[in-house]
Motif scaffolding. Structure first.
Motif, PDB file in Angstrom:
ATOM      1  N   ASP A 121      10.018  -5.640  -2.943  1.00 42.59           N
ATOM      2  CA  ASP A 121      11.391  -5.719  -3.458  1.00 42.59           C
ATOM      3  C   ASP A 121      11.644  -4.752  -4.612  1.00 42.59           C
ATOM      4  OD1 ASP A 121      11.215  -8.759  -5.546  1.00 42.59           O
ATOM      5  OD2 ASP A 121      10.033  -6.918  -5.537  1.00 42.59           O
ATOM      6  N   HIS A 122      10.630  -3.982  -4.993  1.00 45.29           N
ATOM      7  CA  HIS A 122      10.837  -2.974  -6.025  1.00 45.29           C
ATOM      8  C   HIS A 122      11.212  -1.620  -5.429  1.00 45.29           C
ATOM      9  CE1 HIS A 122       9.283  -5.848  -8.864  1.00 45.29           C
ATOM     10  NE2 HIS A 122       9.418  -5.002  -9.856  1.00 45.29           N
ATOM     11  N   ARG A 123      11.250  -1.534  -4.115  1.00 41.63           N
ATOM     12  CA  ARG A 123      11.688  -0.309  -3.451  1.00 41.63           C
ATOM     13  C   ARG A 123      13.178  -0.422  -3.145  1.00 41.63           C
ATOM     14  NH1 ARG A 123       8.220   3.141  -0.893  1.00 41.63           N
ATOM     15  NH2 ARG A 123       9.951   3.654   0.488  1.00 41.63           N
ATOM     16  N   ASP A 124      13.794   0.736  -2.975  1.00 42.42           N
ATOM     17  CA  ASP A 124      15.191   0.741  -2.571  1.00 42.42           C
ATOM     18  C   ASP A 124      15.260   0.780  -1.052  1.00 42.42           C
ATOM     19  OD1 ASP A 124      18.086   2.911  -3.147  1.00 42.42           O
ATOM     20  OD2 ASP A 124      17.882   0.907  -2.271  1.00 42.42           O
TER      21      ASP A 124
ATOM     22  N   ARG B 212      11.095 -10.265 -12.467  1.00 45.24           N
ATOM     23  CA  ARG B 212      10.508  -9.796 -11.217  1.00 45.24           C
ATOM     24  C   ARG B 212       9.340  -8.844 -11.450  1.00 45.24           C
ATOM     25  NH1 ARG B 212      15.310  -8.050  -7.183  1.00 45.24           N
ATOM     26  NH2 ARG B 212      16.302  -7.215  -9.065  1.00 45.24           N
TER      27      ARG B 212
ATOM     28  N   PHE C 294      20.159  -9.517 -12.291  1.00 45.32           N
ATOM     29  CA  PHE C 294      19.366 -10.453 -11.499  1.00 45.32           C
ATOM     30  C   PHE C 294      18.885 -11.630 -12.330  1.00 45.32           C
ATOM     31  CE2 PHE C 294      16.999 -11.479  -7.712  1.00 45.32           C
ATOM     32  CZ  PHE C 294      15.894 -12.166  -8.164  1.00 45.32           C
TER      33      PHE C 294
ATOM     34  N   THR D 234      10.205   5.033  -6.894  1.00 43.50           N
ATOM     35  CA  THR D 234       9.589   3.728  -6.660  1.00 43.50           C
ATOM     36  C   THR D 234       8.484   3.503  -7.692  1.00 43.50           C
ATOM     37  OG1 THR D 234       7.832   4.544  -5.209  1.00 43.50           O
ATOM     38  CG2 THR D 234       9.957   4.043  -4.177  1.00 43.50           C
ATOM     39  N   PRO D 235       8.083   2.257  -7.901  1.00 43.55           N
ATOM     40  CA  PRO D 235       6.977   1.996  -8.823  1.00 43.55           C
ATOM     41  C   PRO D 235       5.699   2.732  -8.423  1.00 43.55           C
ATOM     42  CG  PRO D 235       8.127  -0.034  -8.342  1.00 43.55           C
ATOM     43  CD  PRO D 235       8.708   1.004  -7.428  1.00 43.55           C
TER      44      PRO D 235
ATOM     45  N   ASP E 239       0.826  -1.200   0.000  1.00 41.91           N
ATOM     46  CA  ASP E 239       0.000   0.000   0.000  1.00 41.91           C
ATOM     47  C   ASP E 239       0.866   1.258   0.000  1.00 41.91           C
ATOM     48  OD1 ASP E 239      -1.552   2.147   2.033  1.00 41.91           O
ATOM     49  OD2 ASP E 239      -2.799   1.204   0.502  1.00 41.91           O
ATOM     50  N   PRO E 240       0.671   2.168  -0.955  1.00 39.30           N
ATOM     51  CA  PRO E 240       1.548   3.338  -1.043  1.00 39.30           C
ATOM     52  C   PRO E 240       1.419   4.282   0.146  1.00 39.30           C
ATOM     53  CG  PRO E 240      -0.203   3.445  -2.692  1.00 39.30           C
ATOM     54  CD  PRO E 240      -0.275   2.107  -2.073  1.00 39.30           C
TER      55      PRO E 240
ATOM     56  N   GLN F 273       3.511   2.817   2.873  1.00 30.61           N
ATOM     57  CA  GLN F 273       4.925   2.945   2.559  1.00 30.61           C
ATOM     58  C   GLN F 273       5.406   4.380   2.796  1.00 30.61           C
ATOM     59  OE1 GLN F 273       5.417   1.375  -1.411  1.00 30.61           O
ATOM     60  NE2 GLN F 273       5.444  -0.743  -0.698  1.00 30.61           N
TER      61      GLN F 273
ATOM     62  N   SER G 145      17.391  -9.910  -2.715  1.00 35.69           N
ATOM     63  CA  SER G 145      16.725  -9.277  -3.851  1.00 35.69           C
ATOM     64  C   SER G 145      17.565  -8.195  -4.508  1.00 35.69           C
ATOM     65  CB  SER G 145      15.404  -8.642  -3.390  1.00 35.69           C
ATOM     66  OG  SER G 145      14.493  -9.623  -2.966  1.00 35.69           O
ATOM     67  N   TYR G 146      18.702  -7.912  -3.977  1.00 29.89           N
ATOM     68  CA  TYR G 146      19.508  -6.809  -4.478  1.00 29.89           C
ATOM     69  C   TYR G 146      20.722  -7.350  -5.224  1.00 29.89           C
ATOM     70  CZ  TYR G 146      16.557  -3.890  -1.660  1.00 29.89           C
ATOM     71  OH  TYR G 146      15.459  -3.256  -1.160  1.00 29.89           O
ATOM     72  N   SER G 147      20.757  -7.056  -6.503  1.00 24.40           N
ATOM     73  CA  SER G 147      21.806  -7.611  -7.354  1.00 24.40           C
ATOM     74  C   SER G 147      23.202  -7.222  -6.885  1.00 24.40           C
ATOM     75  CB  SER G 147      21.620  -7.126  -8.796  1.00 24.40           C
ATOM     76  OG  SER G 147      20.336  -7.434  -9.256  1.00 24.40           O
TER      77      SER G 147
ATOM     78  N   GLY H 225      15.981   1.977  -6.995  1.00 27.33           N
ATOM     79  CA  GLY H 225      17.220   1.587  -6.332  1.00 27.33           C
ATOM     80  C   GLY H 225      17.528   0.114  -6.420  1.00 27.33           C
ATOM     81  N   SER H 226      16.517  -0.721  -6.626  1.00 30.11           N
ATOM     82  CA  SER H 226      16.770  -2.156  -6.614  1.00 30.11           C
ATOM     83  C   SER H 226      16.533  -2.795  -7.984  1.00 30.11           C
ATOM     84  CB  SER H 226      15.882  -2.848  -5.568  1.00 30.11           C
ATOM     85  OG  SER H 226      14.513  -2.731  -5.918  1.00 30.11           O
ATOM     86  N   THR H 227      15.568  -2.324  -8.706  1.00 28.89           N
ATOM     87  CA  THR H 227      15.271  -2.930  -9.998  1.00 28.89           C
ATOM     88  C   THR H 227      14.427  -1.957 -10.817  1.00 28.89           C
ATOM     89  OG1 THR H 227      14.376  -4.915 -11.085  1.00 28.89           O
ATOM     90  CG2 THR H 227      13.231  -4.143  -9.133  1.00 28.89           C
TER      91      THR H 227
END
Lengths: 308, 381
Positions: A179-182, B245, B286, B41-42, A147-148, A151, A208-210, B331-333
């Motif tokens: 996992d799409h957030r930093d 992902r 990834f 962020t998305p 939920d934004p 967040q 999750s972090y490359s 930041g991550s993807t």
């Protein structure tokens, strides 16, 4: 079981069912007395009793427990539950019990569809509720949905721009669910400042972090870190960079000075997921001739490779 | 150019709402690959898309914004962007053909997940003073369009019949919209389509200045590695982009499923080998080969020498420029990307592109087959 045992089991079951039915009948009568509705089925009193703040908490909570199928199975009753949960003047215990039932009802996708928007609105409102359990539940549920609003609240709270609805390390975990957030800076904090459970979660999410390979390898190699956290770091590194994990795991597996449990975990993982490496297998064969868990794990790897 | 702070972006959009020529400037902010969007962020990207699109209701919706509107309605998974796209259509007097179906697809996707949003400010705090939802805005837009378009009126009537599907408030909105459209006697025909519905017709793209650079190196799901230009050269190809992902089922998962169908149809036509099929990940660090392989197989992809998935091991920036990839990164993807599929000729030049919409496999196969003019050269790639 003998046929006699079967018959007795059947009799016991029938007695239990009859007893439960009688108990439920007595309860419905008691419910109707508490609710006062006489011209409808007795179960219709359930939402009336739940919503009646003049009744004792125990009475209302018992209704929520016993009549969950009724209360969570009809739209108008879901509205009642939301009203109870949203009433900041009502008993925290009753509100929490009603929220539990709402959360269960939310799994009924079709039935709950018309109410999901209001439910999410209710959860957002609970983020600033004085009752901690309600805040934590709401935050946890909204976190799973990414939920934004939640967040934003958590991000601002972690930056000390406003009060967090939950304890700081819980807030980090909730943000990390997306996992799409930093979340690297927060995960680094979680690992740096947290207890073992927090460090475990931190290395799990780092998978999750490359660019987290260096950190994960460092934790995996860290003899001062707890076994379980090292093992999770290994799992995360294997998820992120299987070849890199394989190289590190081989070193650890063959290091007689390292933690035996971590060595066993490495050997077990390499047994099933390691690439062919005859030199390594020969060195593991030498390990397998000893005693103890490491030797046993070594034997497992050698035998598995022989049979592969 | 540095990433503009969120507050600055919001202020800029608010200022452009009241600026002459603001619509064109807002339009210029929509592409997701702009440097200003890096690091977001998305959710912020979806919020931005919705907030900008909603502004077009006041400014008038330019034709060039329509692909973004359709994209958000059909594949958007952020409530703000779906709501904003619906609001944007009220910046049109006449609806383009097919837009009602896009609105209804949004209803089907958002029903049961109709999160409350607000456009009262760039970053509204809870509780909102002017709350709304994506479905509310869709219904209001159907009401607006229904003044001229019988299809919109029929759609509203159909929604009203779906009992116990929506919140009570939404049924009231539907009833209000139906009343308003019933009062209108306008019988004008809808405006001609001002956008291309890629299901029917992919958009020819002007040839780029150069083919895929030779320094774009790739690794395939089966371990093959080499230059991407080597793989794409000498035969027409279908190239799409994705990442494993991606959590929007309407985007990458569907993209790859569609590509699998393209591969199947090419095989049935006896063309696989004379053409090739490729999917390239936006997330090369990834999406290692085993992930590419699993992702493709789970979606029906039949891999082979002429049907591969790739991650770029060197030269990704060049690839981005080459295809003007519609992607950006947090930041991550990936933080946002468009759906995109490109058909390349035997020289590796883009002949046809389909972006922001999925394209029927048959249409893709017809397009690539039309590029075949010489038999495939020998040798395995």
């Amino acid at each position: 079981m003998t046929s006699g045992d079967t018959a007795r089991a059947g009799d016991d079951l029938r007695r239990a069912i009859a007893s439960a039915r009688d108990d439920h009948e007595r309860y419905l009568t008691h419910l109707a007395e508490a609710g006062g509705i006489k011209d409808q089925p007795r179960a219709a009193n359930a939402p009336v009793v739940v919503a009646n703040t003049a009744l004792a908490d125990e009475t209302r909570i018992e209704v929520l427990r016993r009549m969950s199928a009724t209360l969570g199975g009809r739209g108008e009753h879901i509205e009642t539950l939301m009203t109870v949960v949203g009433d900041g003047d009502d008993s925290p215990a009753v509100r929490a019990a009603a929220l539990d039932l709402l959360a269960a009802a939310a799994f009924q996708v079709a039935l709950f569809a018309p109410y999901r928007g209001r439910y999410e609105d209710l959860l957002r409102t609970l983020l600033t509720d004085p009752v901690e359990d309600l805040r934590r539940f709401a935050a946890g549920t909204l976190a799973l949905a990414h939920d934004p609003q939640l967040q934003d609240v958590l991000e601002r709270g972690l930056r000390y721009e406003e009060t967090l609805p939950v304890e700081r390390h819980h807030a980090i975990r909730m943000l990390a669910a997306d996992d799409h957030r930093d979340n690297r800076r927060w995960l680094d904090e979680l690992y740096r400042d947290g207890d073992e459970a927090a460090r475990l979660d931190a290395v799990r999410y780092l998978g999750s972090y490359s660019d987290a390979g260096d950190d994960l390898e460092r934790v995996l190699r860290d003899g001062n870190e707890s076994t379980v956290v090292r093992q999770q770091a290994g799992a995360s590194l294997r998820y992120l960079a299987p070849e890199r994990f394989g190289a590190v795991a081989k070193e650890i597996a063959l290091d007689a000075t390292d933690d035996p449990e971590v060595r066993v975990a490495c050997l077990t993982t390499l047994r099933y997921f390691g690439a062919d490496d005859t030199d390594f297998v020969e060195r593991v064969r030498a390990l397998s001739e000893g005693e103890g868990e490491v030797a046993q794990a070594a034997r497992g790897l050698v035998e598995h490779r022989a049979g592969a | 150019m540095t990433t503009a702070s969120s507050a600055c972006v919001g202020a800029r959009v608010d200022a452009l709402r009241t600026t002459p020529g603001g619509a064109a400037q807002l339009l210029a902010l929509l592409p997701e690959n702009l440097p200003m969007h890096a690091g977001r962020t998305p959710a912020q990207m979806g919020r931005f898309r919705g907030y900008v699109l909603a502004a077009f209701a006041d400014l008038g919706l330019p034709d060039a914004a329509m692909p973004y509107v359709v994209e958000s309605l059909e594949t958007g998974d952020v409530a703000d962007e779906v709501a904003g796209a619906a609001v944007a259509l009220r910046g049109l007097e006449r609806p383009p053909v097919g837009i009602v179906s896009s609105l209804l697809r949004a209803v089907d996707r958002r029903a049961g997940a109709d999160t409350t949003v607000s456009f009262e400010a760039w970053a509204p705090r809870w509780p909102y003073t002017r709350p709304t939802t994506a479905l509310t805005e869709v219904v209001r837009t159907l009401g607006h369009l229904g003044r001229h378009d019988p299809a919109a009126r029929d759609a509203l009537a159909g929604l009203a019949q779906r009992r116990r599907r929506f919140a009570a408030d939404l049924y009231r909105e539907i009833d209000d919209a139906l009343e308003a459209t019933a009062a209108s006697h306008a019988a004008a025909e809808p405006a001609p389509s001002c956008c291309t519905h890629a299901q029917d017709r992919p958009v020819p793209e002007s040839a780029p200045e150069e083919p895929t650079p030779a320094d774009v190196l790739v690794e395939a799901q089966d371990g093959w590695s080499g230059g991407l230009d080597e793989y794409l050269r000498d035969r027409p190809s279908v190239v799409t982009f994705f990442y494993t992902r991606c959590d929007n089922p309407q985007k990458c998962s569907l993209t790859i499923r569609t590509l699998a169908h393209v591969g199947d149809e090419l095989r049935e036509r006896g063309l696989l080998g004379r053409v090739c099929v490729a999917a390239i990940t936006y997330d090369p660090d990834f999406d290692l080969p085993h992930r590419l392989e699993r992702y493709g197989r789970d979606r029906g992809m039949a891999f082979g020498p002429h049907a591969r998935f790739f991650r770029v091991t060197a030269g990704f920036a060049a690839l981005q420029r080459r295809f003007d990839l519609g992607v950006n990164y947090g930041g991550s993807t990936v933080n946002r990307h468009r759906v995109e599929l490109h058909v390349l000729d035997a020289k590796g030049d883009v002949a046809v592109s389909v972006t922001r919409r999925h394209c029927a496999p048959k249409v893709v196969c017809d397009a690539v087959e039309s590029l075949l003019s010489v038999p495939a050269e020998g040798g395995q790639r």
